[in-house]
Design a protein around this motif. Structure first.
Motif, PDB file in Angstrom:
ATOM      1  N   GLU A  65      48.886  29.199  31.202  1.00  0.00           N
ATOM      2  CA  GLU A  65      50.285  29.294  30.728  1.00  0.00           C
ATOM      3  C   GLU A  65      50.447  30.344  29.640  1.00  0.00           C
ATOM      4  OE1 GLU A  65      48.484  26.270  30.323  1.00  0.00           O
ATOM      5  OE2 GLU A  65      48.927  25.904  32.450  1.00  0.00           O
ATOM      6  N   MET A  66      49.378  30.750  28.993  1.00  0.00           N
ATOM      7  CA  MET A  66      49.501  31.639  27.825  1.00  0.00           C
ATOM      8  C   MET A  66      49.910  33.063  28.232  1.00  0.00           C
ATOM      9  SD  MET A  66      46.162  30.553  25.619  1.00  0.00           S
ATOM     10  CE  MET A  66      46.013  28.921  24.909  1.00  0.00           C
ATOM     11  N   SER A  67      50.656  33.707  27.348  1.00  0.00           N
ATOM     12  CA  SER A  67      51.099  35.091  27.620  1.00  0.00           C
ATOM     13  C   SER A  67      49.912  36.021  27.839  1.00  0.00           C
ATOM     14  CB  SER A  67      51.910  35.628  26.442  1.00  0.00           C
ATOM     15  OG  SER A  67      52.929  34.743  26.111  1.00  0.00           O
ATOM     16  N   ILE A  68      48.833  35.812  27.075  1.00  0.00           N
ATOM     17  CA  ILE A  68      47.687  36.729  27.206  1.00  0.00           C
ATOM     18  C   ILE A  68      47.022  36.574  28.573  1.00  0.00           C
ATOM     19  CG2 ILE A  68      47.088  37.172  24.791  1.00  0.00           C
ATOM     20  CD1 ILE A  68      45.064  34.835  24.992  1.00  0.00           C
ATOM     21  N   TYR A  69      47.270  35.456  29.260  1.00  0.00           N
ATOM     22  CA  TYR A  69      46.754  35.307  30.623  1.00  0.00           C
ATOM     23  C   TYR A  69      47.772  35.814  31.644  1.00  0.00           C
ATOM     24  CZ  TYR A  69      44.772  33.564  34.901  1.00  0.00           C
ATOM     25  OH  TYR A  69      44.246  33.500  36.167  1.00  0.00           O
ATOM     26  N   ARG A  70      49.047  35.547  31.404  1.00  0.00           N
ATOM     27  CA  ARG A  70      50.057  35.895  32.412  1.00  0.00           C
ATOM     28  C   ARG A  70      50.340  37.393  32.451  1.00  0.00           C
ATOM     29  NH1 ARG A  70      54.601  34.318  31.082  1.00  0.00           N
ATOM     30  NH2 ARG A  70      54.208  33.143  29.194  1.00  0.00           N
ATOM     31  N   GLU A  71      50.265  38.051  31.305  1.00  0.00           N
ATOM     32  CA  GLU A  71      50.636  39.473  31.274  1.00  0.00           C
ATOM     33  C   GLU A  71      49.408  40.382  31.389  1.00  0.00           C
ATOM     34  OE1 GLU A  71      53.507  40.803  28.515  1.00  0.00           O
ATOM     35  OE2 GLU A  71      54.523  38.848  28.484  1.00  0.00           O
ATOM     36  N   GLU A  72      49.636  41.547  31.982  1.00  0.00           N
ATOM     37  CA  GLU A  72      48.580  42.565  32.006  1.00  0.00           C
ATOM     38  C   GLU A  72      48.591  43.233  30.633  1.00  0.00           C
ATOM     39  OE1 GLU A  72      49.271  45.916  34.638  1.00  0.00           O
ATOM     40  OE2 GLU A  72      47.121  46.261  34.845  1.00  0.00           O
ATOM     41  N   ILE A  73      47.547  42.991  29.828  1.00  0.00           N
ATOM     42  CA  ILE A  73      47.566  43.483  28.440  1.00  0.00           C
ATOM     43  C   ILE A  73      47.332  44.993  28.402  1.00  0.00           C
ATOM     44  CG2 ILE A  73      46.517  43.265  26.146  1.00  0.00           C
ATOM     45  CD1 ILE A  73      45.805  40.350  26.888  1.00  0.00           C
ATOM     46  N   PHE A  74      46.460  45.486  29.268  1.00  0.00           N
ATOM     47  CA  PHE A  74      46.125  46.908  29.345  1.00  0.00           C
ATOM     48  C   PHE A  74      45.620  47.436  28.006  1.00  0.00           C
ATOM     49  CE2 PHE A  74      46.756  50.874  31.913  1.00  0.00           C
ATOM     50  CZ  PHE A  74      46.104  50.364  33.020  1.00  0.00           C
ATOM     51  N   GLY A  75      44.714  46.671  27.410  1.00  0.00           N
ATOM     52  CA  GLY A  75      44.055  47.043  26.171  1.00  0.00           C
ATOM     53  C   GLY A  75      42.687  46.363  26.156  1.00  0.00           C
ATOM     54  N   PRO A  76      41.890  46.603  25.107  1.00  0.00           N
ATOM     55  CA  PRO A  76      40.511  46.067  25.088  1.00  0.00           C
ATOM     56  C   PRO A  76      40.466  44.591  24.683  1.00  0.00           C
ATOM     57  CG  PRO A  76      40.918  47.366  23.130  1.00  0.00           C
ATOM     58  CD  PRO A  76      42.184  47.432  23.935  1.00  0.00           C
ATOM     59  N   VAL A  77      41.066  43.756  25.488  1.00  0.00           N
ATOM     60  CA  VAL A  77      41.189  42.328  25.176  1.00  0.00           C
ATOM     61  C   VAL A  77      40.643  41.532  26.355  1.00  0.00           C
ATOM     62  CG1 VAL A  77      42.775  40.465  24.587  1.00  0.00           C
ATOM     63  CG2 VAL A  77      43.281  42.808  23.842  1.00  0.00           C
ATOM     64  N   LEU A  78      39.666  40.674  26.064  1.00  0.00           N
ATOM     65  CA  LEU A  78      39.060  39.861  27.129  1.00  0.00           C
ATOM     66  C   LEU A  78      39.371  38.391  26.874  1.00  0.00           C
ATOM     67  CD1 LEU A  78      37.217  39.735  29.644  1.00  0.00           C
ATOM     68  CD2 LEU A  78      35.256  39.578  28.091  1.00  0.00           C
ATOM     69  N   THR A  91      38.387  42.847  21.558  1.00  0.00           N
ATOM     70  CA  THR A  91      39.012  41.598  21.120  1.00  0.00           C
ATOM     71  C   THR A  91      38.708  40.518  22.141  1.00  0.00           C
ATOM     72  OG1 THR A  91      40.755  42.821  19.992  1.00  0.00           O
ATOM     73  CG2 THR A  91      41.255  40.535  20.578  1.00  0.00           C
ATOM     74  N   LEU A  92      38.275  39.352  21.667  1.00  0.00           N
ATOM     75  CA  LEU A  92      37.940  38.255  22.601  1.00  0.00           C
ATOM     76  C   LEU A  92      38.676  36.988  22.213  1.00  0.00           C
ATOM     77  CD1 LEU A  92      34.584  39.582  22.499  1.00  0.00           C
ATOM     78  CD2 LEU A  92      34.878  38.120  24.463  1.00  0.00           C
ATOM     79  N   PHE A  93      39.250  36.348  23.212  1.00  0.00           N
ATOM     80  CA  PHE A  93      39.852  35.031  23.046  1.00  0.00           C
ATOM     81  C   PHE A  93      39.077  34.030  23.892  1.00  0.00           C
ATOM     82  CE2 PHE A  93      43.858  37.358  22.096  1.00  0.00           C
ATOM     83  CZ  PHE A  93      44.282  36.649  20.980  1.00  0.00           C
ATOM     84  N   SER A  94      38.818  32.848  23.344  1.00  0.00           N
ATOM     85  CA  SER A  94      38.339  31.744  24.193  1.00  0.00           C
ATOM     86  C   SER A  94      39.428  30.671  24.204  1.00  0.00           C
ATOM     87  CB  SER A  94      37.015  31.194  23.673  1.00  0.00           C
ATOM     88  OG  SER A  94      37.212  30.606  22.401  1.00  0.00           O
ATOM     89  N   GLY A  95      39.203  29.645  25.026  1.00  0.00           N
ATOM     90  CA  GLY A  95      40.193  28.564  25.113  1.00  0.00           C
ATOM     91  C   GLY A  95      41.504  29.027  25.714  1.00  0.00           C
ATOM     92  N   VAL A  96      41.439  30.022  26.602  1.00  0.00           N
ATOM     93  CA  VAL A  96      42.663  30.565  27.205  1.00  0.00           C
ATOM     94  C   VAL A  96      43.075  29.689  28.392  1.00  0.00           C
ATOM     95  CG1 VAL A  96      43.652  32.597  28.349  1.00  0.00           C
ATOM     96  CG2 VAL A  96      42.023  32.886  26.453  1.00  0.00           C
ATOM     97  N   THR A  97      44.381  29.437  28.499  1.00  0.00           N
ATOM     98  CA  THR A  97      44.882  28.644  29.633  1.00  0.00           C
ATOM     99  C   THR A  97      45.888  29.492  30.426  1.00  0.00           C
ATOM    100  OG1 THR A  97      46.694  27.730  28.326  1.00  0.00           O
ATOM    101  CG2 THR A  97      44.633  26.473  28.350  1.00  0.00           C
TER     102      THR A  97
END
Ligand code: NAD
Length: 503
Positions: free
Chosen positions: A380-393, A372-378
């Motif tokens: 403040e976002m939860s996906i940046y602040r939290e350790e997802i520990f899954g296949p997410v970049l 899974t890929l996200f662009s435009g990440v900042t």
């Protein structure tokens, strides 16, 4: 939950015997690709934990005086047994944890390297000597074992991380109580069996199972001298505070948010391969997995290539040939990762590739999430602040290398990082300025080999000394400094003031 006779139970190891727990509390160990219950693990009672510690304390009286060569030979034998049983160990690990068989062998192998290092304890546990610190006086140091030490391990490397701990603790003359992850303790138990077969005497290695109560009992136990913990920052911080307050030596290796920086001069194909492997391999459940990539300058145009590379990875059960991404360890992990992906969408990140609900023929009940890929990440976002520990970049961008370094240094975690470039000057600048424990230059997962120590900065580590390598010899020993003089029979008299004698 009580045990059903048809499902095997995981045993405790106390005083050299594999024993059934008398607890009422059990947990299923579940194959994450199929949901098949493989076994049940007990949550050891307080009395069982006390007995494990008492056996370790008793065994310490003789083990601490066992010659260093004899201790070394146990680990020479142990490394051979692990090699001989590699395939079986990897199969157990894949069944209970989910990673691919190749990755499972890698998990065992990285632990095996520490065992090999422990076999060289004769060259590692050496003191120092200064001759003639005063007239006729020598000073030397002894590195003496502490006593009963304990280890608490996470689910994601159920072979490697226990092997980071007990071989070096035991090789240095300590005895050990291990509390493996309750999610996947079976490969750890097979490693414990092989340790006994290699000659680890009864009581020198003990294994108890459980969750928070077992961990707290270890932190509080007056006869445990040192605790090594690997796991999340939340639990590690608790363990550090609780065990330190109880007067123990503690090391905690904890959570992560690992960033890679890509400069436009990087070798494109190699970089994309490395990013995909490091972000999505082991389903992103490595503490050193890449979870953020910062594309600098013109490298920002590489997003479609990165997405295309991620799409080539094959999601399937770990036992199937050609699998790149296996299942997440549990249904709870699947819910957590899926929930975070949803939050990423809600908070405005662009979902470049959605790996949720992949279809995996024959394994419809598995805990799968594809790359899974996200662009435009900042930030403040939860996906940046939290350790997802899954296949997410998460893909972020920066105008310059310094901007990217500043972003990484502002993140609370400092476990691993990497830079992709062809510029030696940029690489040197990066290694000087970055505040992260493990740094890779064109190496995406720079886990140190066992002659070095694993480390970590900021929220990724508590305690001064890391696991394995030279640092762990200090961690598991107390330095005693001896200052020594021998009187010649013919010498008579002498000054009464002893401080003068040292001049
Ligand atoms: P976790 O913190 O949930 O569990 C680790 C251990 O703590 C387990 O043995 C567990 O039984 C115990 N535990 C769980 N909850 C507890 C509580 N409330 N009180 C006391 N003990 C408790 O970690 P995990 O999910 O098994 O592993 C993944 C985490 O480990 C990730 O954060 C990953 O980054 C981290 N990790 C770090 C390293 C490193 O070297 N820095 C290596 C591997 C994993």
């Amino acid at each position: 939950m009580t045990t059903s006779p048809s499902i095997p139970t995981v045993k405790l190891l106390i005083g050299g015997e594999f024993v059934e727990s008398t607890t009422e509390q059990w947990r299923d160990i579940v194959n994450p690709a199929t949901q098949e219950v493989l076994a049940r693990v007990p949550f050891a009672t307080a009395d069982e934990i006390d007995r494990a510690v008492a056996n370790a304390k008793d065994a310490f009286r003789t083990w601490r005086k066992t010659p260093i060569g004899a201790r070394s030979r146990v680990f020479l034998k142990y490394q051979q047994l692990i090699r001989e049983n590699m395939k079986e160990l990897a199969a157990i690990l894949t069944a209970e944890q989910g990673k691919t068989l190749a990755d499972a062998e890698g998990d065992v192998f990285r632990g095996l390297e520490v065992v090999e290092h422990a076999a060289g304890i004769g060259n590692l546990q050496l003191g120092e000597l200064a001759n003639n610190v005063a007239s006729g006086v020598d000073t030397y140091t002894l590195l003496q074992p502490l006593g009963v030490c304990a280890g608490i391990t996470p689910f994601n490397f159920p072979a490697m991380i226990p092997l980071w701990m007990f071989p070096m603790a035991i090789a240095t003359g300590n005895t050990f109580v291990l509390k493996p992850s309750e999610q996947d303790p079976m490969v750890t138990m097979r490693l414990a069996e092989l340790a006994l077969e290699a000659g680890v005497p009864p009581g020198v290695l003990n294994v108890v199972h459980g969750g928070a109560d077992a961990v707290n009992a270890i932190c509080d136990h007056p006869d445990i001298k040192a605790v090594s913990f690997v796991g999340s920052t939340r639990v590690g911080t608790h363990v550090y505070n609780r065990a330190s307050q109880a007067g123990k030596r503690v090391q905690c290796m904890m959570g992560a948010k690992n960033h890679a920086i890509v400069l436009p001069d990087a070798h494109k194909e190699q970089t994309l391969n490395n990013l995909a492997g490091a972000a999505f391999g082991a389903a992103g459940q490595r503490c050193m997995a890449l979870s953020v990539v910062i594309l600098v300058g013109e490298a920002q145009a590489w997003i479609p290539d990165l997405v295309a590379k991620a799409q080539t990875l094959k999601v399937n059960a770990g036992v199937e040939a050609g699998t790149d991404v296996g299942p997440l360890v549990s249904c709870a992990a699947l819910d957590r990762v899926s929930g975070l992906i949803e939050r990423g969408v809600q908070e405005g990140a662009r979902l470049e590739l959605d790996g949720r609900n992949p279809s995996v023929a024959g394994y419809e009940n598995g805990n799968f999430v594809g790359p899974t890929l996200f662009s435009g990440v900042t930030p403040e976002m939860s996906i940046y602040r939290e350790e997802i520990f899954g296949p997410v970049l998460c893909i972020m961008t920066a105008a310059t290398l310094d901007d990217a370094i500043a972003l990484i240094n502002a993140n609370p975690n400092g476990n691993g990082t990497a830079l992709f470039t062809r510029s030696g000057a940029a690489a040197r600048h990066f290694q000087e300025e970055i505040d992260v424990g493990q740094v890779g230059i064109n190496v995406p997962i720079p886990v140190p080999v066992p002659m070095f120590s694993f480390t970590g900065s900021r929220a990724s580590k508590l305690g001064d000394l890391g696991p394995y390598g030279k640092q762990v010899v200090q961690f598991y020993t107390q330095t005693k400094t001896i200052t020594e003089r021998w009187f010649d029979e013919n010498e008579v008299g002498g000054p009464v003031n002893t401080t003068i004698n040292l001049k």
